[in-house]
Scaffold this motif. Sequence first.
Motif, PDB file in Angstrom:
ATOM      1  N   LYS A 195     -30.500 -32.377 -57.645  1.00  0.00           N
ATOM      2  CA  LYS A 195     -30.736 -31.042 -57.083  1.00  0.00           C
ATOM      3  C   LYS A 195     -30.584 -29.967 -58.154  1.00  0.00           C
ATOM      4  N   ALA A 196     -29.794 -30.250 -59.205  1.00  0.00           N
ATOM      5  CA  ALA A 196     -29.604 -29.250 -60.272  1.00  0.00           C
ATOM      6  C   ALA A 196     -30.930 -28.991 -60.980  1.00  0.00           C
TER       7      ALA A 196
ATOM      8  N   TYR B  94     -25.091 -15.540 -56.129  1.00  0.00           N
ATOM      9  CA  TYR B  94     -23.666 -15.888 -56.313  1.00  0.00           C
ATOM     10  C   TYR B  94     -22.938 -14.886 -57.184  1.00  0.00           C
TER      11      TYR B  94
ATOM     12  N   ALA C  52     -26.889 -35.535 -60.342  1.00  0.00           N
ATOM     13  CA  ALA C  52     -27.296 -34.841 -59.114  1.00  0.00           C
ATOM     14  C   ALA C  52     -28.622 -34.117 -59.361  1.00  0.00           C
TER      15      ALA C  52
ATOM     16  N   HIS D 283     -16.768 -40.645 -49.472  1.00  0.00           N
ATOM     17  CA  HIS D 283     -17.350 -39.726 -50.440  1.00  0.00           C
ATOM     18  C   HIS D 283     -16.779 -38.338 -50.218  1.00  0.00           C
TER      19      HIS D 283
ATOM     20  N   HIS E 296     -17.045 -34.293 -51.956  1.00  0.00           N
ATOM     21  CA  HIS E 296     -17.542 -33.348 -52.976  1.00  0.00           C
ATOM     22  C   HIS E 296     -16.944 -31.998 -52.623  1.00  0.00           C
TER      23      HIS E 296
ATOM     24  N   ARG F 248     -29.557 -17.055 -59.208  1.00  0.00           N
ATOM     25  CA  ARG F 248     -28.098 -17.239 -59.158  1.00  0.00           C
ATOM     26  C   ARG F 248     -27.314 -15.932 -59.309  1.00  0.00           C
TER      27      ARG F 248
ATOM     28  N   SER G  31     -18.795 -26.574 -56.390  1.00  0.00           N
ATOM     29  CA  SER G  31     -19.448 -26.512 -57.686  1.00  0.00           C
ATOM     30  C   SER G  31     -18.837 -25.458 -58.586  1.00  0.00           C
ATOM     31  N   GLN G  32     -19.074 -25.640 -59.876  1.00  0.00           N
ATOM     32  CA  GLN G  32     -18.587 -24.721 -60.916  1.00  0.00           C
ATOM     33  C   GLN G  32     -17.059 -24.630 -60.824  1.00  0.00           C
TER      34      GLN G  32
ATOM     35  N   GLU H  67     -20.722 -37.417 -59.497  1.00  0.00           N
ATOM     36  CA  GLU H  67     -22.098 -36.914 -59.367  1.00  0.00           C
ATOM     37  C   GLU H  67     -22.304 -35.588 -60.104  1.00  0.00           C
TER      38      GLU H  67
HETATM   39  N1  LLP Z   1     -22.759 -34.007 -55.223  1.00  0.00           N
HETATM   40  C1  LLP Z   1     -22.979 -33.342 -54.074  1.00  0.00           C
HETATM   41  C2  LLP Z   1     -22.746 -34.009 -52.804  1.00  0.00           C
HETATM   42  C3  LLP Z   1     -23.415 -32.018 -54.106  1.00  0.00           C
HETATM   43  O1  LLP Z   1     -23.617 -31.373 -52.968  1.00  0.00           O
HETATM   44  C4  LLP Z   1     -23.631 -31.383 -55.356  1.00  0.00           C
HETATM   45  C5  LLP Z   1     -24.085 -29.997 -55.412  1.00  0.00           C
HETATM   46  C6  LLP Z   1     -23.414 -32.124 -56.521  1.00  0.00           C
HETATM   47  C7  LLP Z   1     -22.967 -33.427 -56.423  1.00  0.00           C
HETATM   48  C8  LLP Z   1     -23.661 -31.543 -57.881  1.00  0.00           C
HETATM   49  O2  LLP Z   1     -22.864 -30.453 -58.166  1.00  0.00           O
HETATM   50  P1  LLP Z   1     -22.852 -29.855 -59.666  1.00  0.00           P
HETATM   51  O3  LLP Z   1     -22.202 -30.884 -60.564  1.00  0.00           O
HETATM   52  O4  LLP Z   1     -24.256 -29.633 -60.085  1.00  0.00           O
HETATM   53  O5  LLP Z   1     -22.086 -28.610 -59.556  1.00  0.00           O
HETATM   54  N2  LLP Z   1     -26.966 -23.742 -56.064  1.00  0.00           N
HETATM   55  C9  LLP Z   1     -25.565 -23.670 -56.418  1.00  0.00           C
HETATM   56  C10 LLP Z   1     -24.936 -25.024 -56.480  1.00  0.00           C
HETATM   57  C11 LLP Z   1     -25.115 -25.810 -55.213  1.00  0.00           C
HETATM   58  C12 LLP Z   1     -24.542 -27.170 -55.360  1.00  0.00           C
HETATM   59  C13 LLP Z   1     -24.974 -28.053 -54.272  1.00  0.00           C
HETATM   60  N3  LLP Z   1     -24.387 -29.340 -54.363  1.00  0.00           N
HETATM   61  C14 LLP Z   1     -25.447 -22.958 -57.762  1.00  0.00           C
HETATM   62  O6  LLP Z   1     -26.448 -22.527 -58.295  1.00  0.00           O
HETATM   63  O7  LLP Z   1     -24.347 -22.786 -58.261  1.00  0.00           O
END
Ligand code: LLP
Length: 464
Positions: free
Chosen positions: A92-93, A363, A90, A230, A232, A359, A235-236, A315
């Motif tokens: 976005k991380a 959060y 993912a 799909h 999701h 963060r 997170s965390q 993901e």
């Molecule tokens: N797949 C989808 C559809 C998602 O929306 C996300 C995260 C992931 C995968 C990846 O999630 P991960 O494995 O990285 O937890 N900014 C927040 C987290 C927002 C997550 C957004 N979506 C934070 O700093 O904790």
Amino acid sequence: MTHEAGWAHAPGALRGPSWLREPGDVNDLVPHLWSQTAHKVDGELHVGGLAVPDLVANVNTPAYVLDEADFRARARAFRDAFAAYDVFYAGKAFLCTAVARWIQEEGLCLDVCSAGELTVALRAGVDPARIGYHGNNKTLSELRRAVAAGIGRIVVDSFDEIERLESITGDGATARVMIRVTAGVEAHTHEYIATAHEDQKFGLSITNGQAFEAVRRVLAAPGIELLGLHSHIGSQIFDSAGFEVAARRVLALQARVSDELGVTLPEMDLGGGFGIAYTTQDDPADPAQLATEMSKIVEHECRALGIPEPRLSIEPGRAIVGPAMCTVYTVGTVKPVQLDGGAVRTYVSVDGGMSDNIRTALYDADYSCTLASRASDAPPVLARVVGKHCEAGDIVVKDEFLPGDVRPGDLLAVPGTGAYCRSMASNYNHALRPPVVAVRDGVARVVVRRETEDDLLATDMGDL
Ligand code: LLP
């Protein structure tokens, strides 16, 4: 500044939250919070075969230090553990072209969630067929671009999006899609990063029938190929119970589609969200354990429902890049603050803050830190590491024991900052966003440079 020996143990001294490790080992790293090559030599932090003080002498602070070998090892661990799945990192991380290339080299696919991330992925040369495209509000032009680029899967999130896709497919143009469904799971995580309960913006609800209706509609669209469902959940997340409930509900929908529409959907995605250790209180599962648990759940449910097992994908973002990075700051000021009751909290201000790690403020996240430039046998004090922004909530590390002689010029390093720190960094107070320096086998490479004041002024059109 004077330091009263042993005050941290004195009656009335601040002790911090119960999970905070004992202050006796304040010079040591807690290994599972750090990337694999991180260790200390005479009090100096080393990462990727380089002494952090030497590294930042060249690039200055604040700086994100990315342990390439650690990143690749975590990516490989997911790929190997989930060998029967597709693993989408993912982006976005954290995403930059170097990381996109590493992901491709390690055999993973890549998720993007915006036109900007897609641009980085394509610039890095990622095969479009191995890219997934997320987002709850993709514009027509973004969808057009994704379809034209031959993106492997677009994860559809609304009826409006289906309509937009219908308008640009057919006549030879096709889109391969998954439908993001809401499984109605209350994930045990911060409200802002939980995404599968009903009252939030993502996905189409299984409960109210919208998810089934979206499947019916996509199956009827001639230019759209439906790969699967799909989910999701957030997170965390540490506990597989949420994934289990989600998988059960999504597979029940899959069975309904098969029964009522006569279609076997070939794929299914269970999302990301696997937790990492930010402090000693976190105990994440490893990818092999996750893979075993998730496969067992899906296998069991499919058998019970009498449907074939779809090809699964996941993901992970945070669990790959989070522990691979740390942020290095220079201490600027140290201020003991007397609290009601007489205890003292030591405010240690560093040269970054909420602009490079939002963060904690957003959060209420917990982090830890260590003195990275020297060893000290000064008695520990309970410190709060704060940034240099004009905001009282500008906190980087809420509670950590640091040597009582912590002083201006010291380097502090905060582990676990790879995910959602640089990617959510801002120019608040016109801060310059820090560089990302990849380190490996004693060699440092700036993969994202520090912003300059010219960068800040580049979008300022002046008083015209
Ligand atoms: N797949 C989808 C559809 C998602 O929306 C996300 C995260 C992931 C995968 C990846 O999630 P991960 O494995 O990285 O937890 N900014 C927040 C987290 C927002 C997550 C957004 N979506 C934070 O700093 O904790």
